[in-house]
Scaffold this motif. Structure first.
Motif, PDB file in Angstrom:
ATOM      1  N   ASP A  14      -5.519  -3.829  -8.375  1.00 59.70           N
ATOM      2  CA  ASP A  14      -4.941  -2.502  -8.149  1.00 59.70           C
ATOM      3  C   ASP A  14      -6.069  -1.525  -7.845  1.00 59.70           C
ATOM      4  OD1 ASP A  14      -2.432  -3.458  -8.704  1.00 59.70           O
ATOM      5  OD2 ASP A  14      -2.496  -2.901 -10.811  1.00 59.70           O
ATOM      6  N   TYR A  15      -5.886  -0.736  -6.795  1.00 55.84           N
ATOM      7  CA  TYR A  15      -6.881   0.266  -6.415  1.00 55.84           C
ATOM      8  C   TYR A  15      -6.160   1.565  -6.095  1.00 55.84           C
ATOM      9  CZ  TYR A  15     -10.422   2.735  -3.685  1.00 55.84           C
ATOM     10  OH  TYR A  15     -11.301   3.687  -3.212  1.00 55.84           O
ATOM     11  N   ASP A  16      -6.584   2.664  -6.749  1.00 56.14           N
ATOM     12  CA  ASP A  16      -5.989   3.983  -6.520  1.00 56.14           C
ATOM     13  C   ASP A  16      -7.104   4.994  -6.256  1.00 56.14           C
ATOM     14  OD1 ASP A  16      -2.966   3.773  -7.232  1.00 56.14           O
ATOM     15  OD2 ASP A  16      -3.977   2.734  -8.874  1.00 56.14           O
ATOM     16  N   ARG A  17      -6.919   5.793  -5.213  1.00 57.03           N
ATOM     17  CA  ARG A  17      -7.875   6.848  -4.902  1.00 57.03           C
ATOM     18  C   ARG A  17      -7.118   8.146  -4.665  1.00 57.03           C
ATOM     19  NH1 ARG A  17     -10.707   5.731   0.354  1.00 57.03           N
ATOM     20  NH2 ARG A  17      -8.922   6.864   1.244  1.00 57.03           N
ATOM     21  N   GLN A  18      -7.520   9.200  -5.378  1.00 57.54           N
ATOM     22  CA  GLN A  18      -6.902  10.518  -5.239  1.00 57.54           C
ATOM     23  C   GLN A  18      -7.961  11.519  -4.781  1.00 57.54           C
ATOM     24  OE1 GLN A  18      -5.010  10.082  -9.384  1.00 57.54           O
ATOM     25  NE2 GLN A  18      -3.563  11.393  -8.331  1.00 57.54           N
ATOM     26  N   THR A  65     -11.206   7.698  -8.388  1.00 55.19           N
ATOM     27  CA  THR A  65     -10.734   6.333  -8.130  1.00 55.19           C
ATOM     28  C   THR A  65     -10.498   5.595  -9.436  1.00 55.19           C
ATOM     29  OG1 THR A  65     -12.985   5.437  -8.006  1.00 55.19           O
ATOM     30  CG2 THR A  65     -11.988   6.206  -5.949  1.00 55.19           C
ATOM     31  N   THR A 115       0.843  -1.188   0.000  1.00 56.71           N
ATOM     32  CA  THR A 115       0.000   0.000   0.000  1.00 56.71           C
ATOM     33  C   THR A 115       0.878   1.238   0.000  1.00 56.71           C
ATOM     34  OG1 THR A 115      -1.806   1.134   1.169  1.00 56.71           O
ATOM     35  CG2 THR A 115      -0.129   0.080   2.525  1.00 56.71           C
ATOM     36  N   GLU A 156      -3.397  10.792  -1.641  1.00 58.20           N
ATOM     37  CA  GLU A 156      -3.456   9.649  -2.553  1.00 58.20           C
ATOM     38  C   GLU A 156      -3.291   8.359  -1.764  1.00 58.20           C
ATOM     39  OE1 GLU A 156      -1.303   7.873  -6.600  1.00 58.20           O
ATOM     40  OE2 GLU A 156      -0.821   9.890  -5.859  1.00 58.20           O
ATOM     41  N   SER A 177      -3.145   4.067  -2.437  1.00 56.70           N
ATOM     42  CA  SER A 177      -3.051   2.982  -3.412  1.00 56.70           C
ATOM     43  C   SER A 177      -2.930   1.661  -2.667  1.00 56.70           C
ATOM     44  CB  SER A 177      -1.837   3.158  -4.331  1.00 56.70           C
ATOM     45  OG  SER A 177      -1.915   4.364  -5.060  1.00 56.70           O
ATOM     46  N   ARG A 194      -2.388  -2.540  -3.661  1.00 60.28           N
ATOM     47  CA  ARG A 194      -2.118  -3.526  -4.701  1.00 60.28           C
ATOM     48  C   ARG A 194      -1.911  -4.899  -4.066  1.00 60.28           C
ATOM     49  NH1 ARG A 194       0.116   1.206  -6.153  1.00 60.28           N
ATOM     50  NH2 ARG A 194       1.812   0.871  -4.676  1.00 60.28           N
TER      51      ARG A 194
END
Length: 412
Positions: free
Chosen positions: A199-203, A215, A164, A174, A176, A178
């Motif tokens: 994969d997960y990304d949040r800004q 996201t 993470t 941010e 993330s 994975r």
């Protein structure tokens, strides 16, 4: 006064003479050009194996030591050491192979690799004066006698990875996450690989009292099964399931039988390979948003023809990859991808590298009809319409001076 002090300090530094060890007498030992290609710790090799001279250019070498590595089926690494003779009086070329287990530490791997390097070099030192200063040790143990190894895992290897990343400042954050799980079993006859990843990304952006959250999420499962038919032919099948917010897939399902031909025997892949592969794919696609073609779901059949050429030789490395694909119900929906990389040693101390990628794209079936926002474009949250893409790099390296490269100094 400050100016005078600065000039005096610079002059003092220029007058300092660094203390370095002298290269050994080249008549008493051999000159070796160590060509690792990122497969070894060069500093560790030069520091631990000091009974030869290391030179910066193959033109000054008696032995060109080329070391390459490839990942093995059990998760370890296979190193191929090629001792290429440039002084014919020393004898002929030799090749050694070293297998490192996945459980080996970095220090264990590089120490055992040094042992193999030493074994290969001993052959060429037998008639040199420095041979009188070398001693061969034999560690006798109960395991010395060769025995048949028992593999309780039957060549199965499992990997679990998760990480993470959290970053932030006053107006931006941010997060993330994975994860990846894989299982594989590789033998000379069969190759099985399975991989599951997410994969997960949040800004998060804050502007005055307004907060905006973006996201991106990608889940994917892949399976590959390959059967070795002979030294030149292989056949296999692969499948994929995927969900991707960036590519507008709520669910992608694909199954692909394939056949591959290798011009050279597969066992020569560490030094050269030319392969051709044909793959037929049946896919079912469900989209999160209606596409530019008015589809919320569809089924498609696709064919692909790809080729890979790779050479790892004393003069450098060359690799190129070409892939052409088209949908069977509409040959206008097609794609051509090419990738090339060349590392070429032209002359003593002078080398160049060139790499590039280019793609002709006309198969973006999943593009949403509503387009994308400026924020999604800038943050690369959605796939964008394009008819091509490219990337190119070019560089050169030139070094000159002393031909010897023996000293390792890790200070400061």
């Amino acid at each position: 006064m400050k100016t005078l002090y600065f000039i005096s300090l610079v002059a003092f530094l220029f007058l300092l003479k660094p203390v370095t060890s002298q290269a050994q007498d080249s008549t008493g030992t051999i000159n070796v050009f160590l060509d690792c290609r990122r497969a070894c710790d060069e500093g560790h090799v030069r520091n631990e194996i000091q009974f030869v001279n290391y030179v910066r250019s193959e033109e000054d070498a008696d032995i060109h030591l080329l070391i390459t590595s490839q990942r093995t089926g059990n998760g370890g690494e296979e190193f191929t050491l090629e001792f290429i003779v440039r002084d014919e009086e020393l004898g002929g070329d030799k090749t050694l192979t070293y297998f490192s287990a996945e459980s080996d530490t970095r220090d264990e791997r590089r120490s055992e690799l040094n042992n193999y390097i030493s074994r290969g070099l001993f052959f060429y030192l037998a008639e040199k004066p420095i041979a009188e200063e070398l001693t061969i040790y034999h560690n006798i143990s109960e395991d010395t006698q060769p025995t048949q190894r028992v593999d309780n895992w039957d060549n199965w290897v499992f990997d679990i990875n998760a990480d993470t990343d959290i970053e932030g400042e006053e107006s931006e954050k941010e997060f993330s996450l994975r994860g990846r799980i894989s299982a594989e079993r590789i033998t000379p006859e069969w190759k099985f690989e399975f991989e599951l990843q997410q994969d997960y990304d949040r800004q998060t952006f804050r502007d005055d009292d307004e907060e905006r959250v973006f996201t991106r999420e990608d889940r994917e499962a892949e399976l590959l099964l390959v059967k070795s038919l002979n030294d030149h032919w292989s056949a296999g099948i692969s499948s994929e399931a995927r969900r991707s917010t960036r590519n507008n897939y709520s669910l992608l399902l694909e199954g692909s039988p394939a056949i591959e031909f290798s011009v050279f025997p597969y066992e020569e892949f560490t030094s050269r390979q030319i392969t051709f592969r044909y793959r037929f794919t049946f896919g079912r696609y469900d989209y999160e948003e209606r596409t530019i073609y008015g589809k919320l779901n569809e089924s498609q059949m696709q064919q692909q023809l790809s080729s890979r050429i790779e050479f790892t030789q004393p003069w450098g490395e060359f690799e190129t990859w070409i892939n052409a694909s088209a949908f069977l119900n509409d040959f206008d929906r097609k794609r051509l991808d090419t990738r090339m990389q060349l590392d070429f040693r032209i002359y003593r101390g002078f080398s160049i590298y060139i790499s590039g990628e280019y793609a002709l794209i006309n198969d973006q079936l999943s593009l949403p009809a509503g387009g994308i926002t400026d924020e999604e474009q800038l943050l690369n949250l959605r796939e964008q319409l394009t008819s091509y893409s490219y990337e190119a790099r070019f560089g050169l390296q030139f070094s000159f001076g002393s031909i010897f490269n023996n000293v390792v100094n890790p200070r400061l």
